[in-house]
Scaffold this active site. Structure first.
Site, PDB file in Angstrom:
ATOM      1  N   GLU A 108       0.921  -1.113   0.161  1.00 11.91           N
ATOM      2  CA  GLU A 108       0.358  -0.087  -0.228  1.00 11.91           C
ATOM      3  C   GLU A 108       0.744   1.229   0.195  1.00 11.91           C
ATOM      4  OE1 GLU A 108      -2.279  -0.137   3.561  1.00 11.91           O
ATOM      5  OE2 GLU A 108      -4.263  -1.347   1.883  1.00 11.91           O
ATOM      6  N   GLU A 126       7.947 -22.204   6.272  1.00 16.22           N
ATOM      7  CA  GLU A 126       8.227 -21.511   7.190  1.00 16.22           C
ATOM      8  C   GLU A 126       9.495 -21.351   8.413  1.00 16.22           C
ATOM      9  OE1 GLU A 126       6.055 -21.876  11.502  1.00 16.22           O
ATOM     10  OE2 GLU A 126       5.335 -21.139  10.016  1.00 16.22           O
TER      11      GLU A 126
END
Length: 311
Positions: free
Chosen positions: A81, A112
């Site tokens: 953003e 992960e």
């Protein structure tokens, strides 16, 4: 009983699945509010993180977000953003997620733990970059490995975790601890921990944008207007700050190729080249550039401060 708060059982969770829906939702919402409270204690560290982010942007370096699972999604959302909100070039934002950014709803959990993949992904990090590594547990191998590699390359590291005293903080220039309570759904850190992470990231990147001069009186003057909504917002900002009508604002934006800050100076009567020069001389800070315009009398209009007095 697990030592990490993010893995413990919440005291209100007993019999949760047998309770009426409205009671379950109330418990969940109360837990989310408690998670938000945990952010307040981290405000000094969040401010320090924003300084590192702004320094990287001023020096022409990059911001690199790293994480796994839901923590990576929170980090990625913040990074994605920034170009539209604050006009930061997209090539100066890196997004490293264990297993890669998903194009569907599949996020393999085993990724992960892949520190080797993290080392390879972190090869793009250079000295002067700022890395934001996010992990609820504070010990997830992927963001840990990115943080370690980043520091070895001379990058700055901001680590965000939801447990105190965790290993990733040992590899951070700024450690942001968000001590959220146990999750109502034990271990589901997309809930309280994720909410706190998202808020902390929002606060930190917003303060960065403010320090970079991309916010003026609460308006995002550094935005990139690439759709109808944002073009209308850009026009409104020029009208508000320069004190002009819609037609004048539209002409100024056209002259400035859609960039809000130079358009505001142009709308006050400054030429395009002079607007660019004044912004450069003011470190791209609109308020400082407007003060220069009014001091020299170049602009044909005055501009209001947020208290309504003329400057």
């Amino acid at each position: 009983m697990p030592s990490a708060a993010t893995e413990r059982l919440h005291p209100a969770a007993k019999g949760l699945d047998a309770r009426p829906g409205h009671e379950v939702l109330d418990v969940l919402l109360t837990a989310q509010a408690a998670a938000l409270d945990a952010v307040r204690s981290a405000l000094p560290a969040i401010e320090a993180g924003a300084v590192l982010m702004a320094d990287a942007m001023r020096s022409g370096r990059r911001l690199v977000y790293a994480g796994a699972g839901s923590s990576a999604l929170m980090a990625g959302a913040d990074g994605m953003e920034l170009p539209g909100t604050y006009g930061i070039p997209s090539e100066r934002i890196g997004l490293l997620m264990a297993g890669g950014l998903p194009t569907d709803a599949i996020m393999p959990g085993a990724s992960e733990d892949d520190a080797q993949a993290a080392d390879l992904a972190a090869a793009e990090i250079q000295a002067g970059d700022t890395v934001i590594a996010v992990t609820a547990s504070g010990r997830t191998p992927y963001p840990m490995a990115v943080a370690i590699t980043a520091r070895s390359k001379g990058a700055k590291v901001i680590a965000i975790a939801n447990n105190p005293g965790v290993p990733i903080f040992d590899h951070a220039d700024v450690a942001i601890c968000l001590p959220t309570p146990p999750e109502v759904i034990a271990g589901s850190t997309r809930m309280g921990a994720g909410t706190a992470q998202k808020v902390a990231l929002n606060l930190m990147s917003t303060l960065m944008g403010i320090r970079l001069g991309q916010v003026h009186d609460g308006m995002m003057v550094g935005l990139v207007a690439d759709n109808a909504k944002l073009r209308a917002r850009a026009r409104s900002m020029v009208m508000e700050i320069a004190g002009v009508d819609a037609d004048c604002a539209a002409r100024a934006l056209a002259t400035a190729d859609g960039a809000v800050k130079p358009a505001i100076l142009i709308a006050t009567g400054t030429g395009k080249d002079e607007a660019t020069r004044r912004l450069a001389a003011s470190d791209n800070n609109l308020r400082a550039a407007l003060a220069r315009v009014n001091k020299t009398g170049t602009g044909s209009r005055t501009t209001k401060t947020n208290h309504g007095s003329e400057i």
